[in-house]
Design an enzyme around this catalytic site. Structure first.
Site, PDB file in Angstrom:
ATOM      1  N   GLU A  92     -21.358   7.117  99.098  1.00 48.96           N
ATOM      2  CA  GLU A  92     -20.148   7.498  99.078  1.00 48.96           C
ATOM      3  C   GLU A  92     -19.562   8.035 100.392  1.00 48.96           C
ATOM      4  O   GLU A  92     -18.888   7.010 101.052  1.00 48.96           O
ATOM      5  CB  GLU A  92     -20.034   9.101  98.205  1.00 48.96           C
ATOM      6  CG  GLU A  92     -18.473   9.310  97.624  1.00 48.96           C
ATOM      7  CD  GLU A  92     -18.860  10.395  96.586  1.00 48.96           C
ATOM      8  OE1 GLU A  92     -17.720  10.784  95.973  1.00 48.96           O
ATOM      9  OE2 GLU A  92     -19.978  10.515  95.856  1.00 48.96           O
TER      10      GLU A  92
ATOM     11  N   GLU B 169     -23.986  20.931  97.504  1.00 48.72           N
ATOM     12  CA  GLU B 169     -23.101  20.426  96.457  1.00 48.72           C
ATOM     13  C   GLU B 169     -23.000  21.064  95.368  1.00 48.72           C
ATOM     14  O   GLU B 169     -21.736  21.599  94.884  1.00 48.72           O
ATOM     15  CB  GLU B 169     -22.953  18.899  96.177  1.00 48.72           C
ATOM     16  CG  GLU B 169     -21.921  18.649  95.148  1.00 48.72           C
ATOM     17  CD  GLU B 169     -21.941  17.083  95.024  1.00 48.72           C
ATOM     18  OE1 GLU B 169     -21.033  16.394  94.481  1.00 48.72           O
ATOM     19  OE2 GLU B 169     -23.119  16.340  95.313  1.00 48.72           O
TER      20      GLU B 169
END
Length: 884
Positions: A488, A763
């Site tokens: 990502e 996260e």
């Protein structure tokens, strides 16, 4: 009540005629003597100092600019501002004659204080203009002879040239399609990596300038440049990554402008005379790592004596030069290094090294073996509960580097054009035990100056601050990425906007965000919608992939946050049309004043429970959230219009904001003040963004506290609610609850990951669950800074450092005592100088030391040792001590 004592205060002698005022820290466009400025009106900033540390407030200034050194004062300068009555000492624009491409200019400044005392002229600073337009470039775009696929070996480009005079000054201007690393006579040009950085390449392509005077020699010289796919053509993004997003050919544009001691000049440019080949770097890609085969290296290929007769000619391609822009933001550089803290043999028998810190960069390794040996280094953030090497959360990213040896000579390797996010590495191919001295982890990130620090008496909060800073370092890699390890590593807009205020405390992100925001505007859709990621690599040319509340609001929130942090109106000027287009886009999506259409991420990764039979998952209506951010962006637009003196816009959007808030109350709030989504995030956003009538706000804060109690003193917020949670509590008299949330150390909380050994922000609140298992690997990064937005509250409330005016021209010092802390200290380097506040409680007495920089004023609120009452004192610059 004790009366504050003022010890060593500088107010006893405000000014004397003999005051030794001086001007220091001269900056051009927020840089020290830059060599590549491409605006005709560069702006100047400075700080003030006084020999005996007496306070100085500026009343007037005079600026001079000249095309030569000020050592000779017998002629008129190119431009003089004359004496300007102003206390402004930041972002003063040049207003003289047109500046010339590639030319060097000098400037100096002097100031008058409020008593009319004039300083001496400052020491001179300089800047150099870049190449201002496409015709100013002599270089041509060149591509290597073989350059067809991402999986191909990295191209090598070289040229040799002769100089028969002594060099006085030489500047290299370089950019590329893909990454470049350049060498001159065997020495690396500059100390930057991953150049030319990542922008929306088809609209804005940065070039860098380097002083290469010391690398040139009279006689024979050689240039060598390695190209890599980089962000330009590597497959980018998860889900459906596409290679060659910006183009399928790597390319180079480079020229060196040389001035000789006799005044003559020469330009060495990329052109048809260059040659190309390949070498040891057989593969280099962002997510998967690199392969270096030393059996194929071209030894000495960047030196003049190298024989390149069998190299192939390059191709000249007429790529555009109209999108070229100078680089103002800090480039990526090497920073901290880490040695192994532990050598591990896992239960499977794998060789693993622990560096003790989750970081972003690479590992330098010294190897010795046999010809043909292949050494593979894989990377991971965590070990699983069985102490095995864990990489499932990297998804498709291989994140491994392979080195193939050509002989038995001991040599040091490091990857090129790739990087990893890791704490642990796994090594295959080395026979025998590992030697920790052979391995060094190197952190890389944009070369932003540290601007703030926070510490206190609670070690867990100090570790939290450490984790926040390292989350920022690892993800501020030319763009603000969401995470640095999996497939990502994109500039997700929502993550950046929620963290931006904290980012500005930790580091000087002025130029970093100014650059990125230009790409926000460049990639904004014609409709006004904002893509999910910037630069936008999700767009397929047909559909708009964006428009989410809290994510698209990056276009308003960060410009305002940066303006308030640095006092730079130009950020608002640059972004205003983008800001306005976003709010107009939302308005067009509304029905009866409500934003109830479109795709929204909502309060991303909020507290939820599998098989939720009791309804305790903290689900907040996405459209309720959208309405709140609609109002917030509109309010920011009103404030920005006021700063920029756009009265028609200010009036129009003020009326719109009233309608937005009324629609919110009509749709989502009962007569008794209950919000339809009875969640922490709903109340936090309603309070923080002033969505409620005044008479309903205090009871809403009480409902928020009650909700926190329902979850036994835990937060339940996600990405959009968390940044404002403690702030909303503090504003409405519940700082004690904010402290309890901050100090909570069981899931979900900020300190739970620290108890699990985290060295960066996770996260998810439960990236590692209480039983040692992992959250869903498809979305489980251990270096993802969004929840680190609490750092802003720690600076503002615990340390008590608050900007009371844009850029800290006026400062508010108001620490909030609580949480069982016996001391706390915050420091911040603002545009005017250093601010600090340290408080300590000893024997029921509070001592507080405060530093206020020159040319600013401050309101200092001195708390008692219990934090129940405050005494206010208004001061000028100085160092102050208070006891109460």
């Amino acid at each position: 009540m004790r009366t504050p004592l003022l010890i060593g205060c500088l107010l006893f002698s405000w000014y004397t005629a003999s005051a030794q005022i001086a001007v220091k820290n001269l900056l051009t466009e927020n840089m020290k003597s830059p060599i590549c400025i491409d605006t005709q009106n560069p702006r100047f900033s400075w700080q003030l100092t006084e020999k005996y540390n007496k306070p100085v407030l500026q009343q007037a200034y005079e600026l001079q600019v000249d095309s030569g050194s000020f050592d000779n004062n017998n002629h008129s300068p190119l431009w003089s501002s004359g004496k300007i009555n102003s206390d402004q000492s930041v972002y003063i624009p040049y207003s003289g004659k047109s500046l010339l491409s590639g030319h060097k200019y000098f400037w100096r400044v002097r100031i008058w204080d409020t008593k009319g005392v004039c300083s001496d002229w400052s020491e001179q600073a300089f800047w150099k203009m870049g190449l201002l337009s496409a015709p100013d470039w002599h270089a041509q775009w060149i591509v290597p002879a073989s350059n067809d696929t991402v999986n191909a070996a990295a191209p090598l480009l070289r040229n040799s040239f002769s100089l028969n005079k002594t060099v006085l000054e030489a500047t290299a201007y370089i950019t590329s399609h893909g990454f470049y690393e350049a060498q001159l006579n065997g020495h690396k040009i500059g100390d930057s990596f991953l150049t030319p950085g990542w922008t929306s390449y088809n609209k804005r392509l940065q070039y860098q300038a380097y002083d290469v005077t010391s690398l040139l020699t009279e006689g024979e010289n050689a240039i060598g440049v390695t190209l890599g796919s980089g962000w330009y053509r590597s497959p980018l993004g998860p889900y459906t990554p596409r290679a060659n997003f910006y183009g399928d050919k790597t390319a180079l544009l480079m020229e060196i402008r040389i001035v000789f001691t006799d005044g003559s000049t020469k330009i060495i440019s990329s052109d048809q005379n260059w040659k190309s080949s390949t070498g040891a770097l057989r593969f280099a890609e962002i997510y998967n790592g690199c392969i270096i085969d030393t059996r194929l290296e071209k030894s000495g290929w960047t030196n003049p004596a190298f024989n390149d007769q069998d190299w192939l000619p390059v191709h000249v391609i007429p790529f555009s030069k109209n999108t070229l822009v100078a680089t103002y933001n800090e480039t990526v550089k090497q920073h901290e290094v880490f040695k192994p803290i532990k050598i591990i043999t896992t239960p499977r028998g794998e060789k693993v090294i622990d560096f003790g810190q989750n970081l972003v960069g690479w590992v330098k390794v010294t190897l010795k073996g046999n010809a043909g040996d292949s050494i593979k280094i894989a990377h991971a953030e965590v070990l699983d509960k069985a102490d095995e090497f864990y990489t499932e959360n990297l998804r498709a990213a291989k994140a491994e580097n392979i080195y193939i040896l050509k002989d038995t000579v001991r040599r040091t390797f490091e990857p090129q054009f790739s990087w990893q996010g890791f704490r642990y590495i796994k090594i295959k191919g080395i026979k025998g035990p590992l030697n920790p001295d052979d391995f060094t982890a190197v952190a890389i990130y944009s070369d932003m100056k540290a601007s703030g620090s926070f510490s206190c008496s609670n070690p867990l909060l100090n570790q939290l601050q450490h984790n926040i800073q390292w989350g920022q370092k690892g993800n501020f890699l030319d763009v603000p990425t969401d995470c640095p390890q999996r497939d990502e590593r994109l500039g997700w807009t929502g993550d950046a906007q929620v963290f931006s205020r904290t980012a500005a405390f930790n580091m000087d992100v002025h130029n970093f965000f100014t650059k990125w925001l230009k790409d926000v505007a460049a990639d904004q859709y014609k409709s006004g919608s904002i893509p999910y990621v910037i630069p936008d690599v999700f767009t397929n040319g047909k559909d708009e992939v964006g428009g989410s509340s809290g994510w698209g609001d990056v276009s308003t929130i960060i410009p305002w946050n940066m303006y308030y942090a640095y006092g730079d109106k130009k950020i608002l000027e640059n972004q205003f049309q983008s800001m306005k287009a976003w709010v107009n886009y939302i308005q067009k999506q509304t029905k009866n004043g409500l934003w109830v259409t479109g795709n929204h991420f909502g309060d991303w990764l909020f507290y939820s429970v599998n098989d939720d039979r009791d309804g305790i998952s903290a689900i907040t209506n996405k459209y309720l959230i959208a309405q709140c951010f609609y109002a917030y962006s509109t309010r920011i637009l009103i404030n920005s219009a006021k700063v920029l003196n756009k009265k028609a816009d200010e009036e129009y959007y003020a009326k719109l904001l009233t309608q937005i808030k009324q629609a919110f109350v009509n749709e989502y709030v009962t007569a008794n003040g209950l919000i339809s989504s009875d969640t922490q995030t709903a109340y936090v956003l309603a309070l923080e963004f002033d969505m409620l009538p005044i008479n309903l706000r205090q009871q809403a804060a009480a409902r928020l506290v009650k909700n926190i109690e329902l979850y036994h003193g835990h937060l339940t917020t996600g990405f959009l609610g968390t940044p404002y949670l403690c702030d909303a509590l503090s504003k409405f008299g519940y700082a004690d609850v904010a402290y309890k949330l901050l100090l909570q150390d069981t899931y979900p909380s900020w300190l739970y990951p620290i108890k699990q050994g985290a060295t960066t922000i996770w996260e998810r609140w439960d990236g590692i669950k209480t039983d040692g298992s992992f959250e869903e690997p498809s979305m489980n990064s251990y270096n993802h800074y969004a929840y680190g937005a609490i750092g802003d509250w720690m600076y503002r409330n615990i340390a008590g450092i608050i900007p009371a005016a844009p850029g800290y021209k006026k400062i508010l010092i108001k620490p909030v005592i609580g949480g069982g802390l016996s001391w706390a200290e915050g420091k911040y380097e603002c545009p005017y100088g250093s601010i600090s506040c340290k408080w300590e409680i000893i024997a029921n007495k509070l001592n507080m030391n405060v530093t206020i920089p020159q040319n600013t004023t401050a309101d200092i609120f001195i708390p008692d040792f219990q934090g129940k009452t405050y005494q206010k004192i208004t001061v000028g610059p100085g160092v102050y001590h208070y006891s109460r």
